[in-house]
Design a protein around this motif. Structure first.
Motif, PDB file in Angstrom:
ATOM      1  N   GLN A 340       0.813  -1.215   0.000  1.00 21.21           N
ATOM      2  CA  GLN A 340       0.000   0.000   0.000  1.00 21.21           C
ATOM      3  C   GLN A 340       0.850   1.270   0.000  1.00 21.21           C
ATOM      4  O   GLN A 340       0.549   2.230  -0.691  1.00 21.21           O
ATOM      5  N   GLY A 341       1.954   1.239   0.742  1.00 20.94           N
ATOM      6  CA  GLY A 341       2.826   2.417   0.785  1.00 20.94           C
ATOM      7  C   GLY A 341       3.476   2.690  -0.561  1.00 20.94           C
ATOM      8  O   GLY A 341       3.627   3.848  -0.976  1.00 20.94           O
ATOM      9  N   MET A 342       3.844   1.623  -1.272  1.00 18.25           N
ATOM     10  CA  MET A 342       4.435   1.792  -2.601  1.00 18.25           C
ATOM     11  C   MET A 342       3.369   2.271  -3.596  1.00 18.25           C
ATOM     12  O   MET A 342       3.650   3.089  -4.481  1.00 18.25           O
ATOM     13  N   ILE A 343       2.157   1.756  -3.461  1.00 18.93           N
ATOM     14  CA  ILE A 343       1.057   2.190  -4.348  1.00 18.93           C
ATOM     15  C   ILE A 343       0.866   3.701  -4.204  1.00 18.93           C
ATOM     16  O   ILE A 343       0.813   4.445  -5.193  1.00 18.93           O
ATOM     17  N   ASP A 344       0.789   4.151  -2.940  1.00 17.19           N
ATOM     18  CA  ASP A 344       0.570   5.583  -2.689  1.00 17.19           C
ATOM     19  C   ASP A 344       1.719   6.419  -3.251  1.00 17.19           C
ATOM     20  O   ASP A 344       1.508   7.468  -3.862  1.00 17.19           O
ATOM     21  N   ALA A 345       2.964   5.929  -3.051  1.00 17.54           N
ATOM     22  CA  ALA A 345       4.128   6.686  -3.524  1.00 17.54           C
ATOM     23  C   ALA A 345       4.170   6.730  -5.045  1.00 17.54           C
ATOM     24  O   ALA A 345       4.586   7.725  -5.643  1.00 17.54           O
ATOM     25  N   ALA A 346       3.703   5.659  -5.695  1.00 15.14           N
ATOM     26  CA  ALA A 346       3.683   5.643  -7.161  1.00 15.14           C
ATOM     27  C   ALA A 346       2.598   6.593  -7.676  1.00 15.14           C
ATOM     28  O   ALA A 346       2.772   7.272  -8.681  1.00 15.14           O
ATOM     29  N   ARG A 347       1.460   6.646  -6.957  1.00 15.24           N
ATOM     30  CA  ARG A 347       0.361   7.533  -7.365  1.00 15.24           C
ATOM     31  C   ARG A 347       0.793   8.993  -7.331  1.00 15.24           C
ATOM     32  O   ARG A 347       0.495   9.766  -8.227  1.00 15.24           O
ATOM     33  N   THR A 348       1.519   9.356  -6.275  1.00 11.59           N
ATOM     34  CA  THR A 348       1.919  10.760  -6.135  1.00 11.59           C
ATOM     35  C   THR A 348       3.178  11.064  -6.935  1.00 11.59           C
ATOM     36  O   THR A 348       3.602  12.209  -6.995  1.00 11.59           O
ATOM     37  N   GLY A 349       3.791  10.052  -7.507  1.00  9.52           N
ATOM     38  CA  GLY A 349       5.016  10.269  -8.259  1.00  9.52           C
ATOM     39  C   GLY A 349       6.242  10.392  -7.365  1.00  9.52           C
ATOM     40  O   GLY A 349       7.329  10.755  -7.829  1.00  9.52           O
ATOM     41  N   HIS A 350       6.089  10.078  -6.074  1.00  7.45           N
ATOM     42  CA  HIS A 350       7.247  10.155  -5.175  1.00  7.45           C
ATOM     43  C   HIS A 350       8.292   9.104  -5.506  1.00  7.45           C
ATOM     44  O   HIS A 350       9.479   9.298  -5.325  1.00  7.45           O
ATOM     45  N   ILE A 351       7.815   7.953  -5.949  1.00  9.14           N
ATOM     46  CA  ILE A 351       8.770   6.906  -6.314  1.00  9.14           C
ATOM     47  C   ILE A 351       8.777   6.781  -7.843  1.00  9.14           C
ATOM     48  O   ILE A 351       7.721   6.812  -8.479  1.00  9.14           O
ATOM     49  N   THR A 352       9.960   6.703  -8.409  1.00 13.83           N
ATOM     50  CA  THR A 352      10.078   6.540  -9.864  1.00 13.83           C
ATOM     51  C   THR A 352      10.771   5.213 -10.148  1.00 13.83           C
ATOM     52  O   THR A 352      11.391   4.625  -9.254  1.00 13.83           O
ATOM     53  N   LEU A 353      10.676   4.769 -11.381  1.00 12.10           N
ATOM     54  CA  LEU A 353      11.342   3.516 -11.742  1.00 12.10           C
ATOM     55  C   LEU A 353      12.850   3.615 -11.542  1.00 12.10           C
ATOM     56  O   LEU A 353      13.499   2.636 -11.150  1.00 12.10           O
ATOM     57  N   GLU A 354      13.400   4.808 -11.777  1.00  9.44           N
ATOM     58  CA  GLU A 354      14.851   4.969 -11.639  1.00  9.44           C
ATOM     59  C   GLU A 354      15.276   4.810 -10.180  1.00  9.44           C
ATOM     60  O   GLU A 354      16.291   4.189  -9.881  1.00  9.44           O
ATOM     61  N   LYS A 355      14.464   5.373  -9.254  1.00 13.64           N
ATOM     62  CA  LYS A 355      14.801   5.217  -7.831  1.00 13.64           C
ATOM     63  C   LYS A 355      14.628   3.759  -7.406  1.00 13.64           C
ATOM     64  O   LYS A 355      15.446   3.215  -6.662  1.00 13.64           O
ATOM     65  N   MET A 356      13.586   3.129  -7.955  1.00 14.05           N
ATOM     66  CA  MET A 356      13.379   1.712  -7.617  1.00 14.05           C
ATOM     67  C   MET A 356      14.560   0.873  -8.083  1.00 14.05           C
ATOM     68  O   MET A 356      14.983  -0.064  -7.416  1.00 14.05           O
TER      69      MET A 356
END
Lengths: 453, 149
Positions: A340-356
């Motif tokens: 759920q935390g990753m879902i939320d971060a992906a929705r807001t754009g806080h996490i990107t594929l490059e950071k992952m």
């Protein structure tokens, strides 16, 4: 030996409130003795062996759950990579074999069966190619069967022909299940340095050097670790790591105990416990929440990779003390749609594929359950796989890609798979042209560190 | 050899046919089948048919029963008399009432009980429900495993 009331209450709190459970008890089954030059005979042998060997698996796991009050979320089976068992056969034959595996899994009552797999890090046999070409159809026709393809190892380098081919297979698999947002790809993973005793789906298979039958266990428990981190809010790093380590010890012990008991009751050997923290979309059962509890506003903040490295290492320390046989992936999973935390971060754009991608250099698995736009090119997906393989190969660790190019959807939309697979917000992947690089063909040589004798 | 699968029977028959080639007398057949059975037994380790999971097992001794819920009169008497009816010996007992909230942990020895673990668990959970308690019944080993090095 006296058990104190607080210890009992802590255990109950872990299972009742913090979602601690055994994520999977996976029975690995060797199918090499099923090989036959007659396809009907091969199918019959496979079905017969699975039904004979695993007939009590689910019942035994349920019994152990009841006796010790620790839930076992999934009962699974992994088998010898089917490309070996069916070498010499054609793609359409492999689809038939997948259907037999599915029928057995259905009748045995297991959740998933892993091992529709090929190991092609150095090149393809006829069976490898047959199996890989069968993947899109096999995953469409079956419910329980999961597929994995190992395309790189530190010893062999990266088979870029396989990387390119898997880009095509992933696209095709997504298109075959377009009505369900490409869910077929959730059952397909591309590996570098795949472990042979991994109990987790979709990458589980029963390695060639494994015994005839074995029980491997995967634990879960982000919720429990989250409490340890929250209780360490005011502490420095050594204390934080120490508190995580102590908690990881307890959950690994429980996992090992459950695995050994299930194995003993069925009179088969116990293999390993995989100490990966596996999240679920349930609130509080999230790896991202643990990283945030360490003091980050959200995953993706500078420091995220360091926080994950600390978490992963502390879990390993506790786990290694708790069990002599730690194996499989044994790192933290960060599947986007399942956390759920990753879902939320992906929705807001806080996490990107490059950071992952950076995060995968310090934890297990890799780009996991990530949805990308449906019009992503084969070459872009292959490039993503190649990058993950490079991280795995250069660092002698497992990495993997389980990516879903969701047909007809693009940035800003989401794919909802339901249940444990969760919701995947579509994440942007660079559209810069890499076609010439991907089309070169051949194998990227093994790194110098692979030659360590 | 406890039981043979169809496959194994077929393999034995094929071996017998190959070896006898028309000299099949009852004594010869018996000899060949016996040697085939020996070969199957002594060959590469095969997957034995899995031992059936015993239906109702004794938990092999000590069980920990934990119960939580709103306090009411007679909880302790209710739980312990049910344990007596199940012929479980109470080894240790610890009880706390925090505000209106009741918590109890009972360590019992079920060695003398003729009831299987599943029955003990089910009856204790049902007893708890009659007092509006949540009752958790677990074998002691899980706690030892998690909390002791």
């Amino acid at each position: 030996m006296h058990i104190e009331l607080p210890e009992i209450l802590e255990t109950i709190r872990m299972t009742e409130v913090e979602h601690f459970d055994i994520r999977t008890v996976t029975m690995g089954i060797n199918l090499k003795d099923c090989i036959s030059d007659s396809l009907p005979r091969l199918k019959e042998n496979i079905y017969e062996k699975l039904m004979r060997t695993a007939s009590e698996h689910v019942a035994t796991a349920e019994k152990v759950e009841a006796q010790y009050g620790i839930s076992i979320a999934n009962k699974r089976i992994s088998v010898t990579p089917i490309a070996l068992v069916g070498d010499g056969y054609y793609a359409e034959d492999f689809v038939e074999i997948a259907c037999v595996l599915d029928k057995a899994a259905d009748n045995l009552g297991v959740d998933y069966l892993g091992g529709f797999s090929a190991l092609v890090q150095k090149g393809f046999s006829k069976g490898d190619l047959g199996l890989i070409r069968a993947i899109p159809e096999a995953l469409t026709q079956t419910k329980h069967v999961c597929s994995s393809v190992n395309v790189a190892t530190t010893k062999a380098g990266i088979n870029m022909d396989a990387v390119y081919l898997m880009g095509q297979i992933i696209k095709e698999t997504a298109e075959r299940s377009a009505d369900d947002d490409g869910i077929g790809c959730a059952k397909l993973v591309v590996f570098a340095n795949a472990p042979e005793d991994n109990p987790f789906i979709a990458g589980a298979f029963h390695g060639v050097s494994e015994p005839d039958v074995v029980i491997n266990v995967g634990i879960s428990g982000p919720g429990v670790i989250l409490r340890a981190v929250r209780e360490s809010y005011q502490t420095d790093f050594p204390t934080l790591a120490d508190n995580i380590r102590r908690m990881a010890f307890k959950i690994t012990r429980a996992g090992e105990f459950v695995g050994k008991t299930v194995a003993r009751l069925q009179n088969i050997p116990y293999g390993i416990v995989d100490i990966s923290l596996a999240p679920t979309p349930m609130p509080g059962d999230s790896i991202a929440d643990i990283l945030k509890a360490m003091g980050l506003e959200d995953v993706g903040a500078p420091g995220t990779t360091a926080a994950l490295a600390l978490l992963n290492d502390a879990v390993k320390r506790g786990g290694l003390m708790a069990s002599s046989h730690v194996g499989g992936m044994s790192g933290a999973f960060i599947p986007v749609s399942e956390d759920q935390g990753m879902i939320d971060a992906a929705r807001t754009g806080h996490i990107t594929l490059e950071k992952m991608e950076a995060m995968t250099s310090v934890c297990s698995v890799g780009i996991d359950m990530v949805a990308v736009p449906g019009d992503t090119s084969v070459e872009a997906i292959s490039g993503l796989i190649a990058d993950e393989c490079a991280i795995g190969v250069a660092n002698s660790k497992t990495t993997a890609v389980r990516v879903i190019p969701v047909p007809g959807k693009t940035i800003g939309e989401e794919a909802d798979y339901g249940g444990l697979l969760g919701v995947a917000p579509i994440m942007p992947l660079s559209t810069l042209n890499n076609a010439h690089f991907i089309h070169r063909g051949g194998r990227i040589p093994a790194p110098v560190k692979g030659i360590n004798n | 050899m406890s039981s043979l699968t169809e496959n194994e029977i077929r393999r034995i028959a094929e071996m017998a046919v190959r070896q006898l080639e028309g000299h099949a007398t009852p004594a010869n057949v018996e000899k060949v089948v016996k040697s085939a059975l020996n070969r199957l037994d002594g060959g590469a380790p095969k997957t034995e048919r899995m031992k059936r999971v015993p239906g109702g097992t004794h938990a092999g001794g000590r069980i920990i029963i934990t119960a939580f819920g709103a306090n009411s009169i007679g909880i302790l008497a209710g739980l312990t008399s049910e344990l007596a009816a199940l012929r479980c010996d109470i080894v240790d007992l610890s009880q706390k009432i925090m505000q209106e909230f009741f918590t109890i942990m009972i360590l019992v020895d079920s060695q003398a009980s003729e009831f299987p673990f599943e029955t003990i668990k089910q009856r204790m959970v049902e007893k708890g429900e009659s007092f509006n308690l949540k009752v958790i019944v677990q074998h002691e080993d899980i706690f030892k495993t998690m909390h002791r090095v």
